[in-house]
Motif scaffolding. Structure first.
Motif, short mmCIF file in Angstrom:
data_model
loop_
_atom_site.label_atom_id
_atom_site.label_comp_id
_atom_site.label_asym_id
_atom_site.label_seq_id
_atom_site.Cartn_x
_atom_site.Cartn_y
_atom_site.Cartn_z
N ILE A 7 0.72 -1.22 -0.25
CA ILE A 7 -0.06 0.07 -0.08
C ILE A 7 0.82 1.22 -0.04
O ILE A 7 1.67 1.61 0.97
N PRO A 8 0.94 1.94 -1.25
CA PRO A 8 1.94 3.18 -1.08
C PRO A 8 1.14 4.21 -0.43
O PRO A 8 0.19 4.42 -0.19
N ALA A 9 2.06 5.29 -0.10
CA ALA A 9 1.60 6.28 0.70
C ALA A 9 0.66 7.12 0.02
O ALA A 9 -0.38 7.77 0.58
N HIS A 10 0.72 7.33 -1.29
CA HIS A 10 -0.13 7.73 -2.13
C HIS A 10 -0.82 6.86 -3.47
O HIS A 10 0.29 6.32 -4.00
N GLY A 11 -1.95 6.36 -3.63
CA GLY A 11 -2.33 5.77 -4.54
C GLY A 11 -2.80 4.40 -4.33
O GLY A 11 -2.96 4.26 -2.99
N ASP A 12 -3.11 3.77 -5.00
CA ASP A 12 -3.69 2.08 -4.83
C ASP A 12 -2.77 1.01 -4.54
O ASP A 12 -1.58 1.09 -4.94
N PRO A 41 9.70 -0.30 0.67
CA PRO A 41 8.69 -0.51 1.34
C PRO A 41 8.51 -1.99 1.80
O PRO A 41 8.18 -2.44 2.98
N VAL A 42 9.03 -3.00 1.09
CA VAL A 42 9.15 -4.48 1.65
C VAL A 42 10.08 -4.48 2.85
O VAL A 42 9.68 -4.92 3.90
N LEU A 78 2.36 -4.81 2.80
CA LEU A 78 3.25 -3.95 3.51
C LEU A 78 2.69 -2.44 3.28
O LEU A 78 2.42 -2.24 2.00
N ILE A 79 2.97 -1.59 4.03
CA ILE A 79 2.42 -0.18 4.00
C ILE A 79 3.46 0.86 4.04
O ILE A 79 4.57 0.97 4.93
N GLU A 80 3.72 1.59 2.88
CA GLU A 80 4.86 2.67 2.74
C GLU A 80 4.37 3.84 3.65
O GLU A 80 3.16 4.17 3.71
N PRO A 81 5.49 3.99 4.53
CA PRO A 81 5.23 5.37 5.43
C PRO A 81 4.85 6.52 4.67
O PRO A 81 5.26 6.76 3.60
N GLY A 82 4.29 7.53 5.49
CA GLY A 82 4.26 8.96 4.70
C GLY A 82 2.78 9.29 4.45
O GLY A 82 2.14 10.22 4.07
N GLY A 83 1.90 7.97 4.66
CA GLY A 83 0.28 8.48 4.11
C GLY A 83 -0.39 8.36 5.46
O GLY A 83 0.07 8.58 6.49
N ARG A 84 -1.69 8.04 5.50
CA ARG A 84 -2.54 8.27 6.58
C ARG A 84 -2.41 7.02 7.41
O ARG A 84 -2.94 7.38 8.64
N SER A 139 6.18 5.92 15.69
CA SER A 139 5.14 6.61 14.87
C SER A 139 3.89 6.62 15.29
O SER A 139 3.13 7.26 14.81
N LEU A 140 3.88 5.93 16.52
CA LEU A 140 2.43 6.05 17.35
C LEU A 140 2.17 7.33 17.96
O LEU A 140 2.84 7.94 18.85
#
Length: 444
Positions: A91-96, A163-164, A317-323, A358-359
């Motif tokens: 899951i990128p910070a922005h996008g699908d 991201p991985v 796996l979730i890329e940092p920088g998003g919501r 990050s919490l």
């Protein structure tokens, strides 16, 4: 009271259990000392919804054969379980969200794969093909970022490898040495001369084409329990709940102290995290900030019909920088059929991994997890039936070059005193790296 042993092993995590197994196999009288009440370290259980599941490491890599070899030696080969599905996403910070291309820790095994074409521009793919066709030299003190940039281009680090690694190891490619993170891949790379072809060869070692991980049916935590039981049956003694307060060497014998007992031994194995090994030995300054990373794992049981279709496959796996604050998620019953078979209709177990730094300090973790579940899995007001939280402090070692001096100084100190050092800071993170190191030490 003082008792004498051939060898004392300090640390009852996976590295320590294997060190005791090696020593007992050599015929030594062994005492294992562990600060906590149980052995296993990150091989630890938790109870959720009437099931006992993994609180830490939930699988092992099959990119190498060492863990499966060990399980065979323990008579557990029929208990190995492979993922029910292996369609995890990023899951990128922005996008699908997009499917993780087949490969090794984000290094792709096929540059013509549809997932690669969706993620990278034709120019980025052409550049990767060109760079990976160039002659290669042996990889030594090189980070994963430097290796991937040199062979595939910086875009593959940014869009895929980072991201991985952030989800798996809690860090980025510039903080991981290639030699400790990717030893099997590097061995194949130096033979074939192509990083992509090496990833293809390593993936071919997997028991199934779509999976490079497996676990023990019932949970990886049982591996520590089984090894401990084997050691006890073979005469190894344990002191659990016994933090070591000091150690000294006198007349070729080690004296190890706790708050209540003193033990002596001819030989010593220190199988702890790097910072604890430094504290015990005073080999180098302990004043520097730890370069290991911590992880907070939140495991939830919830009821949802919309999750029955497994919208993210086995997880993401979730890329940092998003919501989204979580760095990774596992849909446990989507990944492991044995877990799914124990749940009631519409029940699901989902694990969320967090970097503690990050919490938000002013927000309850339950609220953070609920919001992340909403955003990750497109759930409306998810109702969490049960929730368990486990924090693993400094359990993932980072391997940037600036740690090399401290590790080298510790190794020199240990070599002069014939101390065996074991742990992820030497073998690399993960059960495969520790098990590979175990067999290399046995063969030495």
């Amino acid at each position: 009271m003082t008792t004498h042993w051939d060898r004392i092993v300090i640390g009852g995590g996976y590295s320590g259990l294997l060190a005791a197994l090696r020593a007992q196999g050599r015929g030594e009288r062994v005492l294992l000392i562990e600060a906590s009440a149980e052995c296993g370290g990150v091989l630890s259980p938790l109870e959720l919804g009437g099931q006992i599941i993994d609180a830490g490491a939930d699988s092992f890599s099959t990119a190498g054969h060492q863990v499966t070899n060990l399980l065979g030696e323990l008579g557990l080969q029929d208990e190995i379980e492979y993922p029910h599905r292996s369609d995890a996403r990023i899951i990128p910070a922005h996008g699908d969200a997009f499917l993780i291309p087949h490969g090794v820790l984000g290094i792709p095994s096929d540059l013509s794969a549809p997932e690669i074409k969706e993620l990278f521009t034709p120019q980025e793919i052409d550049r990767a093909l060109y760079l990976d066709s160039m002659p290669c030299a042996p990889v030594k003190n090189t980070t994963v970022a430097e290796l991937v940039t040199e062979r595939l281009g910086a875009a593959f680090v940014t869009k895929l490898v980072n991201p991985v690694l952030a989800g798996v190891h809690g860090t980025t490619a510039d903080h991981m040495l290639a030699t400790t993170t990717l030893p099997d891949l590097l061995a194949a790379f130096e033979k074939c001369g192509s990083l992509v072809q090496a990833a293809h060869q390593v993936r071919a070692h997997g028991a199934r084409p779509g999976s490079l991980v497996a676990r023990l049916r019932g949970g990886m935590f049982s591996l520590a329990q089984i090894v401990e039981a084997v050691l006890r049956a073979r005469g190894v003694k344990f002191r659990l709940g016994t933090p070591v307060t000091g150690l000294s060497l006198s007349n070729d014998n080690w004296e190890i102290s706790s708050s209540t007992e003193t033990f002596t031994a001819h030989s010593l194995s220190i199988c702890t995290e790097l910072e604890e090994a430094i504290r015990l030995t005073n080999a180098v300054s302990a004043s520097e900030k730890s370069l290991s990373t911590s992880t907070t794992l939140v495991t939830v049981l919830l009821s949802s019909q919309s999750l029955n279709d497994f919208p993210l496959g086995s997880g993401a796996l979730i890329e940092p920088g998003g919501r989204i604050i979580a760095k990774a998620t596992t849909h446990v019953n989507a990944k492991w059929a044995s877990v799914a078979g124990q749940l009631k209709t519409d029940q699901h177990i989902i694990r969320l991994s967090y970097n503690p730094d990050s919490l938000p300090p002013d927000k309850p973790l339950r609220d953070i997890a609920r919001l992340d579940l909403t955003q990750i899995y497109a759930l409306f007001a998810p109702e969490i039936t049960e929730m368990r939280t486990v924090q693993w402090i400094n359990k993932l070692h980072q391997s940037p070059r600036k740690t090399a001096t401290r590790v080298a100084a510790l190794e020199e100190f240990a070599a002069q005193r014939d101390i065996e050092l074991c742990g992820p800071y030497l073998s690399g993170n993960g059960l495969l790296g520790i098990t590979r190191d175990h067999y290399q030490r046995m063969a030495a």
